[in-house]
Design a protein around this motif. Structure first.
Motif, short mmCIF file in Angstrom:
data_model
loop_
_atom_site.label_atom_id
_atom_site.label_comp_id
_atom_site.label_asym_id
_atom_site.label_seq_id
_atom_site.Cartn_x
_atom_site.Cartn_y
_atom_site.Cartn_z
N LEU A 18 0.83 -1.20 0.00
CA LEU A 18 0.00 0.00 0.00
C LEU A 18 0.87 1.26 0.00
CD1 LEU A 18 -2.83 -0.99 2.50
CD2 LEU A 18 -3.01 -0.70 0.02
N ALA A 19 1.94 1.24 0.76
CA ALA A 19 2.84 2.40 0.80
C ALA A 19 3.48 2.61 -0.56
CB ALA A 19 3.90 2.21 1.87
N ALA A 20 3.87 1.52 -1.21
CA ALA A 20 4.49 1.65 -2.52
C ALA A 20 3.48 2.16 -3.53
CB ALA A 20 5.04 0.29 -2.98
N PHE A 21 2.22 1.69 -3.41
CA PHE A 21 1.20 2.17 -4.34
C PHE A 21 0.95 3.67 -4.14
CE2 PHE A 21 -3.28 3.10 -5.29
CZ PHE A 21 -3.30 2.78 -6.62
N GLY A 22 0.93 4.12 -2.91
CA GLY A 22 0.69 5.53 -2.63
C GLY A 22 1.84 6.42 -3.05
N SER A 23 3.03 5.86 -3.12
CA SER A 23 4.19 6.68 -3.46
C SER A 23 4.59 6.52 -4.92
CB SER A 23 5.36 6.32 -2.55
OG SER A 23 5.75 4.98 -2.78
N GLY A 24 3.71 5.94 -5.72
CA GLY A 24 4.03 5.68 -7.11
C GLY A 24 4.12 6.94 -7.96
N TYR A 25 3.62 8.04 -7.49
CA TYR A 25 3.71 9.28 -8.26
C TYR A 25 4.39 10.33 -7.40
CZ TYR A 25 -0.60 10.02 -5.62
OH TYR A 25 -1.53 10.11 -4.62
N GLN A 26 5.01 11.24 -8.08
CA GLN A 26 5.76 12.28 -7.36
C GLN A 26 5.84 13.54 -8.20
OE1 GLN A 26 9.71 10.87 -6.68
NE2 GLN A 26 10.00 10.21 -8.77
N ILE A 27 6.20 14.63 -7.54
CA ILE A 27 6.43 15.88 -8.25
C ILE A 27 7.87 15.86 -8.73
CG2 ILE A 27 6.56 18.39 -8.03
CD1 ILE A 27 4.28 18.24 -6.01
N ILE A 28 8.04 15.96 -10.03
CA ILE A 28 9.37 15.90 -10.63
C ILE A 28 9.98 17.29 -10.74
CG2 ILE A 28 10.61 15.31 -12.74
CD1 ILE A 28 8.43 13.11 -13.13
#
Length: 176
Positions: A18-28
């Motif tokens: 779940l943590a990995a799924f939530g962190s799959g996107y980021q501000i580049i």
């Protein structure tokens, strides 16, 4: 392994997933600071990776523009967006039309429920007319005439005082 260890291990795997799924996107790429004059157009961009669901733009706290993968939600005609995808990353340009002095402050792009956000500062100065504020033409002409008359008066006073100090040649009577 006993059953309780397997249960704990399974829970850890689920939490990590779940943590990995939530962190799959980021501000580049975060927006950059801008210094503009009132009346100009401000443009800030925020680039994010795939997997996002809601991008929000805020000015001094309140959200002024929201973007989903399918639409832009505009709260004011002064705030618009241009969006594009390149190399799998999504870039949103927030545009503030006709910036005002009151727009000075913090610009924020953030991703919903992620804690990920980028900041920039917008500094708005008065317009060119306000910054180089000068007197009206009639006031400049009045000042020029006044200074000219003052200059002429000073010259006249100098001439009069010079004439009073050095009187012309006088006949002297012989002393008897």
């Amino acid at each position: 392994m006993d059953g309780s260890c397997k249960g704990v291990l399974a829970a850890l795997v689920v939490v990590a997933g779940l943590a990995a799924f939530g962190s799959g996107y980021q501000i580049i790429e975060v927006p950059k600071n801008a210094k503009l004059r009132a009346g100009q157009e401000a443009r800030f961009n925020c680039t994010i990776s795939q997997g996002w669901s809601l991008l929000m733009w805020a000015l001094n706290g309140p959200v002024v523009l929201s973007i989903t993968p399918k639409e832009v939600i505009i709260t004011s005609n002064r705030f618009t967006a241009e969006n594009y995808t390149e190399g799998g990353n999504f870039t949103s340009d927030m545009i503030i039309n006709d910036v005002q002095l009151s727009d000075t402050g913090r610009i924020k792009c953030s991703l919903q429920n992620s804690g990920r956000e980028g900041f920039a500062f917008l500094s708005v100065q008065g317009s060119a007319d306000q910054l180089g504020a000068s007197l009206p033409t009639w006031a400049i002409v009045l000042l020029a005439v006044s200074f000219s008359l003052l200059f002429i008066l000073i010259i006249v006073l100098i001439v009069i005082s010079a004439a009073a100090v050095s009187p012309g040649k006088r006949k002297q009577n012989p002393v008897l």
